[in-house]
Design a protein around this motif. Structure first.
Motif, short mmCIF file in Angstrom:
data_model
loop_
_atom_site.label_atom_id
_atom_site.label_comp_id
_atom_site.label_asym_id
_atom_site.label_seq_id
_atom_site.Cartn_x
_atom_site.Cartn_y
_atom_site.Cartn_z
N HIS A 26 -4.14 -5.33 -5.75
CA HIS A 26 -5.04 -5.82 -5.48
C HIS A 26 -4.29 -7.10 -5.10
N ILE A 27 -4.26 -8.78 -4.71
CA ILE A 27 -3.79 -9.82 -4.84
C ILE A 27 -2.70 -9.91 -5.43
N GLY A 28 -3.62 -9.57 -7.22
CA GLY A 28 -2.39 -9.97 -8.13
C GLY A 28 -0.68 -9.52 -8.16
N HIS A 29 -0.78 -8.10 -7.57
CA HIS A 29 0.04 -6.94 -7.77
C HIS A 29 0.96 -7.75 -6.43
N LEU A 30 0.61 -7.93 -5.57
CA LEU A 30 1.19 -8.02 -4.19
C LEU A 30 1.94 -9.51 -4.98
N TYR A 31 1.59 -10.50 -5.40
CA TYR A 31 2.06 -11.87 -5.56
C TYR A 31 3.74 -11.90 -6.21
N THR A 32 2.78 -10.54 -7.29
CA THR A 32 4.77 -10.58 -7.97
C THR A 32 5.40 -9.65 -7.56
N GLU A 301 -4.49 -5.54 1.81
CA GLU A 301 -4.29 -5.35 3.01
C GLU A 301 -5.80 -6.18 3.80
N GLU A 302 -6.32 -6.43 3.59
CA GLU A 302 -7.45 -6.89 4.34
C GLU A 302 -7.24 -8.27 4.83
N LEU A 303 -5.82 -8.82 4.12
CA LEU A 303 -5.70 -10.42 4.72
C LEU A 303 -4.81 -10.45 4.91
N ILE A 304 -3.21 -8.94 5.47
CA ILE A 304 -2.37 -8.98 6.15
C ILE A 304 -3.02 -8.57 7.66
N GLU A 305 -4.06 -7.97 7.43
CA GLU A 305 -4.71 -7.29 8.74
C GLU A 305 -4.85 -8.51 9.76
N LYS A 306 -5.42 -9.73 8.60
CA LYS A 306 -6.50 -11.43 9.28
C LYS A 306 -5.74 -12.34 9.27
N TYR A 307 -4.39 -11.74 8.15
CA TYR A 307 -4.33 -13.59 8.92
C TYR A 307 -2.08 -13.20 8.76
N VAL A 311 2.60 -15.38 7.21
CA VAL A 311 1.36 -15.80 6.01
C VAL A 311 0.86 -15.41 5.03
N VAL A 312 0.31 -14.28 4.45
CA VAL A 312 0.33 -14.51 3.88
C VAL A 312 0.97 -14.31 2.59
N LYS A 313 2.35 -14.76 2.71
CA LYS A 313 2.81 -14.22 1.82
C LYS A 313 3.86 -15.63 0.96
N PHE A 314 3.41 -16.53 2.77
CA PHE A 314 3.98 -18.05 1.57
C PHE A 314 2.76 -18.14 1.19
N TYR A 315 1.04 -18.40 2.07
CA TYR A 315 0.23 -18.81 0.92
C TYR A 315 0.35 -18.22 -0.48
#
Length: 526
Positions: A26-32, A301-307, A311-315
């Protein structure tokens, strides 16, 4: 072109926690992972030989139960989940040096070696554990039971841990997490159960010379940090030079394991301790912790596909919390994209490098006395202070604060551009002397704008390397980030992130308009 001096590279080990393979990421894993990856790239940019480890934790009762619920073989289940994590990190551009799985043979070798060493040094003994045990069949606590197991003499290390923290005042970030650890250490520590009967938990690494027991999942999992460096080491092992870790990146929920159990294991084994632990906060959705049962899980993954991945990493770094939990929303992501990346950063690049404003694609040199100092004094001061202020925030784990420092400069550069009105300075005048002066002023407006963008871009590189590479290529400054040769040394990083008053007049890359953040994404973000 400037020549940068070379010095010997240093080794830096940045670790990401290995993620429990009982569900998709989930997004928490990606954040780390984004924090770990950014720190790794940040260090590499500064000439350090950097190693980033990441992976999956695949042993234990919960994974057995998850596989059983799906009626699949536990090894196949772990492989499937592990691949989902690896796919996400690949899509996100996480440049890990090693992806470790705890089911690998090399990891079993490392864990068993560490176990034997702890036995030899007198820190493991056989005892009993009393408590609520989880039934394999139901997954719920059933009864208070006494079970034979092995124990680790955790009680021996309380004073040593306090000494470790006392000698390293900035070891745990943020300070509030260190206070949590100190609160635990204010009382005596109990010895730690480090095995389970194999009849109850057989999905794990067996205790050496005792097939009746499997090794405690946290002793197993934490050892991954040693495994990735080739432990147990031989004299010629090059990866040994990376130990100890420069920084462990973890979520706040696993602080005790990394700040109390792990250093105690290492002390018992006679191994050097980690230099820093950053324990970040969590992401919330609708002010609640993300949960499949609630239905508020954000799919990265949906966020990455969309933005787009950068951009997702920056956010995530911009809005993510080190100190406090953060609230995810599409609106806040869109604001970061539109207001900062597109309107402030991207549009300033586009406006200032367009042929309509800079016909000859000139990157001017600095010339004193052309502009009144008051015209650029504020921008010059902020730009001069930026590398230090950014680095101070970054080293304290305040990534959001570091980005604010960068965009404060970019905002000031936009104000300077608007006030300077360079498009008016380009107009043809009858007065030849005034025309000549205006063109000189125009060049100085470009100089300060380009220097602001160049330095800001270099500092943004670890977060958005692909987009930033295009910017630095436009400015013909990409050579300063020649990371392929980094193992042979480093560029004096301080030289490339300060205002280059001595740079010679040059040209921009003639690559057309640089549209980094298209409006279509914003229109579609709803």
């Amino acid at each position: 072109m400037r020549v940068f001096s070379i010095v010997r590279a240093k080794h830096t080990l940045v670790t990401n926690p290995i993620f429990y393979a009982n569900d998709k990421p989930h997004i928490g894993h990606l954040y780390t992972a984004v924090i770990s990856d950014t720190i790794s790239k940040h260090n590499r940019l500064r000439g350090k030989k950097t190693f980033l480890s990441i992976g999956t934790d695949e042993h234990g009762l919960k994974i057995m139960q998850s596989a059983a619920k799906k009626n699949v073989d536990v090894q196949d289940y772990c492989k499937e989940i592990s691949q989902k994590f690896k796919r996400l990190f690949d899509k996100a551009g996480i440049s890990h040096s090693d992806f470790i799985r705890t089911t690998e043979k090399r990891h079993e070798v490392a864990v068993k070696h560490l176990w034997k060493l702890l036995v030899e040094r007198g820190y493991i003994y056989k005892g009993f554990y009393e408590g609520w045990f989880i039934a394999k069949e139901t997954g719920s606590a059933v009864e208070w039971t006494q079970e034979e197991n092995y124990k680790f003499k955790l009680s021996d290390f309380r004073l040593k841990l306090l000494e470790w923290l006392d000698k390293n005042p900035n070891l745990i970030i943020p300070k509030s997490r260190e206070n949590e650890v100190l609160a635990i250490l204010s009382k005596p520590l109990e010895d730690l159960s480090i095995s389970r009967l194999a009849t109850n938990v057989n999905w794990g690494i067996l205790v050496p010379n005792d097939k009746n027991h499997t090794i405690y999942v946290w002793l197993d999992a934490l050892t991954n940090y040693l495994t990735v460096t080739g432990y147990p080491w031989i004299e010629s092992d090059e990866l040994k030079a990376f130990w100890p870790p420069d920084v462990h990146i973890i979520g706040k929920d696993i602080l005790k394991f990394h700040a109390i159990y792990w250093p105690s294991f290492l002390l018992a084994a006679g191994l050097p301790l980690p230099k820093k632990i950053i324990a970040h906060a969590h992401w919330l959705k609708d002010k609640k912790k993300m949960s499949k049962s609630i239905g508020n899980v954000v799919d990265p993954e949906e966020l990455i596909e969309k933005y787009g991945k950068e951009v997702v990493k920056f956010y995530l770094l911009r809005d993510g919390g080190i100190f406090d939990d953060s609230e995810f929303s599409n609106e806040s992501l869109l604001f970061a994209y539109t207001h900062e990346l597109k309107n402030q950063y991207g549009n300033l690049i586009l406006r200032s490098t367009a042929k309509s404003i800079n016909k000859n694609l000139t990157y001017p040199s600095f010339e004193a006395g052309v502009l009144d100092v008051e015209d650029y004094k504020c921008l010059e001061q902020k730009l001069t202070e930026l590398p230090i202020s950014f680095n101070n925030k970054f080293n304290k784990g305040d990534f959001s604060g570091g980005l604010r420092e960068i965009f404060d400069v970019i905002s000031e550069a936009n104000i300077f551009w608007q006030k300077s009105e360079p498009w008016k300075l380009k107009k043809n005048l009858l007065d030849a002397e005034q025309q000549k002066l205006n063109l000189k002023k125009f060049d100085q407006v470009l100089f300060w704008t380009y220097e602001s963008l160049r330095i800001s871009s270099i500092l943004l590189y670890p977060i958005m390397p692909e987009k930033i590479s295009m910017v630095l290529k436009k400015f013909k400054s990409l050579d300063c980030l020649n990371l392929e040769d980094i193992e042979e040394g480093e560029f004096k990083f301080a030289d490339i992130i300060k205002i280059d008053y001595e740079r010679e007049k040059g040209l921009l890359e003639d690559s057309g308009d640089l549209i980094l953040f298209p409006k279509v994404i914003a229109d579609d973000a709803g």
